[in-house]
Design an enzyme around this catalytic site. Structure first.
Site, short mmCIF file in Angstrom:
data_model
loop_
_atom_site.label_atom_id
_atom_site.label_comp_id
_atom_site.label_asym_id
_atom_site.label_seq_id
_atom_site.Cartn_x
_atom_site.Cartn_y
_atom_site.Cartn_z
N GLY A 162 0.80 -1.22 0.00
CA GLY A 162 0.00 0.00 0.00
C GLY A 162 0.84 1.27 0.00
N ASN A 217 -8.21 3.98 8.29
CA ASN A 217 -7.69 2.80 8.99
C ASN A 217 -7.82 2.88 10.50
OD1 ASN A 217 -5.71 4.84 8.07
ND2 ASN A 217 -4.32 3.77 9.43
N CYS A 233 2.12 2.85 12.67
CA CYS A 233 3.30 3.59 12.24
C CYS A 233 3.76 4.59 13.30
CB CYS A 233 3.01 4.33 10.95
SG CYS A 233 1.95 3.41 9.86
C1 LIG Z 1 -1.78 -0.40 5.98
C2 LIG Z 1 -2.19 0.77 5.18
C3 LIG Z 1 -1.32 1.31 4.20
C4 LIG Z 1 0.07 0.79 3.99
O1 LIG Z 1 0.08 -0.45 3.35
P1 LIG Z 1 1.42 -1.35 3.43
O2 LIG Z 1 1.13 -2.50 2.53
O3 LIG Z 1 1.58 -1.73 4.85
O4 LIG Z 1 2.53 -0.50 2.93
C5 LIG Z 1 -1.77 2.38 3.47
N1 LIG Z 1 -2.99 2.90 3.67
C6 LIG Z 1 -3.84 2.41 4.58
C7 LIG Z 1 -5.19 3.02 4.72
C8 LIG Z 1 -3.47 1.33 5.37
O5 LIG Z 1 -4.31 0.85 6.28
#
Ligand SMILES: *Cc1c(COP(=O)(O)O)cnc(C)c1O
Length: 392
Positions: free
Chosen positions: A69, A150, A323
């Protein structure tokens, strides 16, 4: 172990593991090689791409595999920014509560000649369309707004945002990492031009994801090197991870209704249970949010202490985005909702998956109140809060 932190990451499902397995020891060829082993990998990759595309109503050639992501968000926004420079435009619209993979990129762009407007998300955690319209300018060229938050699970009006952007020729990117498997997504109907996704939030492995890019948009390459991903993202493909991702995406879509029904009931139960304690509030919007995520502020307790106490009895939860844990900063999402710092500090996020059981929720609800009482009794702040001098 009671795992209630599925917005941070999820367990790899049996189906995903089975879909990945052949690509470690048997079909391990490099997808760029011309012999059979290589061709098998190339065919597998293209089947995964087609499967994923059909889940979101786009074409296979509009799906680009990435390392997750964060990478997808970086690619979408940085590449859009370089397109903007060519057009002589430099204004971007986003929200104050995006994931850091979006926010930190925007912050860097802000230091390099771009102007960013962060829309308020208000107490309910949802933007207002009139405020989006008010923020758009002649030189606005990119709108990036997450589909599902999230930390609090609120859902943005993505179709409406898509239409507003398309009508004005503005590029629209959405971080849909938390949306997949929780809300329906049709990138064409919703006029989404770029969409980020991640595998490990939907029971695939960590380090794999994709970026959907509308075929009419010609972005520059993100990683230069070999010709993989149509020359846009170099690097030998993570075939096993991608096969798992495709299985996970298909399952998430097929199982969405079932999962949402089950988790809606569990979320109601959690909210009802937690709200039995005094001086507790639900953050975000109860109605316009995904059933898998519930977020509370529990005054008089410190989020980190609560997590440690829960960990002692093997319950995994979160108090904000993974994070930022480790830092003493309160969650930027809760601050964006307008919560005072001391309230944002006492937050608890419960996030469920299709594997979460009612029995797990029952034991969580049984264990939580004594822990909260214990922490409150130790807290000097709680004395003044109790008497409603600080009201939440
Ligand atoms: C977890 C998350 C990400 C990051 O994704 P990764 O695969 O861990 O890099 C980005 N945006 C949201 C909304 C997330 O929950």
């Amino acid at each position: 172990m009671i795992y209630l932190d599925n917005a941070a990451t999820t367990v790899v499902s049996d189906d995903v593991l089975a879909a990945m397995e052949p690509y470690f020891k048997c079909s391990y060829g490099n997808a760029s090689s011309i012999y059979r082993l290589g061709r098998e990998s190339a065919l597998a990759l293209e089947s995964a791409r087609a499967k994923i595309a059909s889940c979101f109503n786009c074409e296979a050639r509009e799906i680009f595999f990435t390392g997750g992501g964060s990478e997808s968000d970086n690619w979408a926004i940085k590449s859009a920014a370089s397109l903007m420079l060519e057009q002589g435009k430099n204004h971007i619209v986003s929200t104050a509560f995006e994931h850091h993979a979006v926010l930190n990129v925007l912050e860097t762009l802000g230091k390099n000649g771009f102007e960013v407007t962060y829309l308020p998300v208000h107490e309910n955690g949802i933007i207002r369309l009139d405020e989006l319209l008010g923020a758009l300018r002649e030189n606005t060229s990119l709108v990036t707004i997450m589909y599902v938050n999230n930390e609090i699970g609120t859902i943005q009006p993505i179709s409406e945002i898509g239409k507003i952007c398309e009508d004005r020729g503005i590029l629209f990117h959405t971080d849909a990492v938390q949306a997949i498997g929780s809300v329906p997504i049709d990138v064409k109907a919703q006029k989404i031009k770029m969409m980020s996704a991640s595998g490990h939030k939907i029971h695939a492995m960590k380090g794999v994801g994709f970026l959907y890019i509308d075929k009419r948009i010609k972005l520059p390459a993100f990683i230069e090197g070999g010709a993989q991903e149509r020359g846009m993202r170099a690097g030998t493909e993570n075939v096993a991870g991608i096969m798992g991702l495709a299985a996970a995406v298909e399952h998430a879509k097929a199982n969405m209704k079932n999962k949402n029904e089950k988790l809606t009931a569990l979320k109601e139960k959690i909210i009802e249970g937690v709200l039995k304690m005094p001086h507790v509030r639900v953050n975000g919007c109860r109605k316009n949010s995904v059933p898998g995520i519930a977020n509370f502020s529990i005054s008089g307790v410190e989020g980190e202490s609560l997590l440690l106490q829960l960990d002692l009895i093997d319950i995994a939860a979160s108090s904000g985005s993974a994070c930022t844990s480790g830092s003493l900063e309160p969650s930027h999402v809760l601050i964006a909702l307008g919560l005072p710092h001391e309230v944002a500090h006492g937050s608890l996020r419960i996030s469920m998956s299709e594997y979460t059981t009612e029995a797990e929720i029952d034991s969580f609800l049984k264990e939580l109140p004594p822990i909260v009482n214990k922490l409150r009794n130790m807290s000097p702040l709680w004395e003044s809060m109790k008497t409603d001098k600080i009201n939440i």
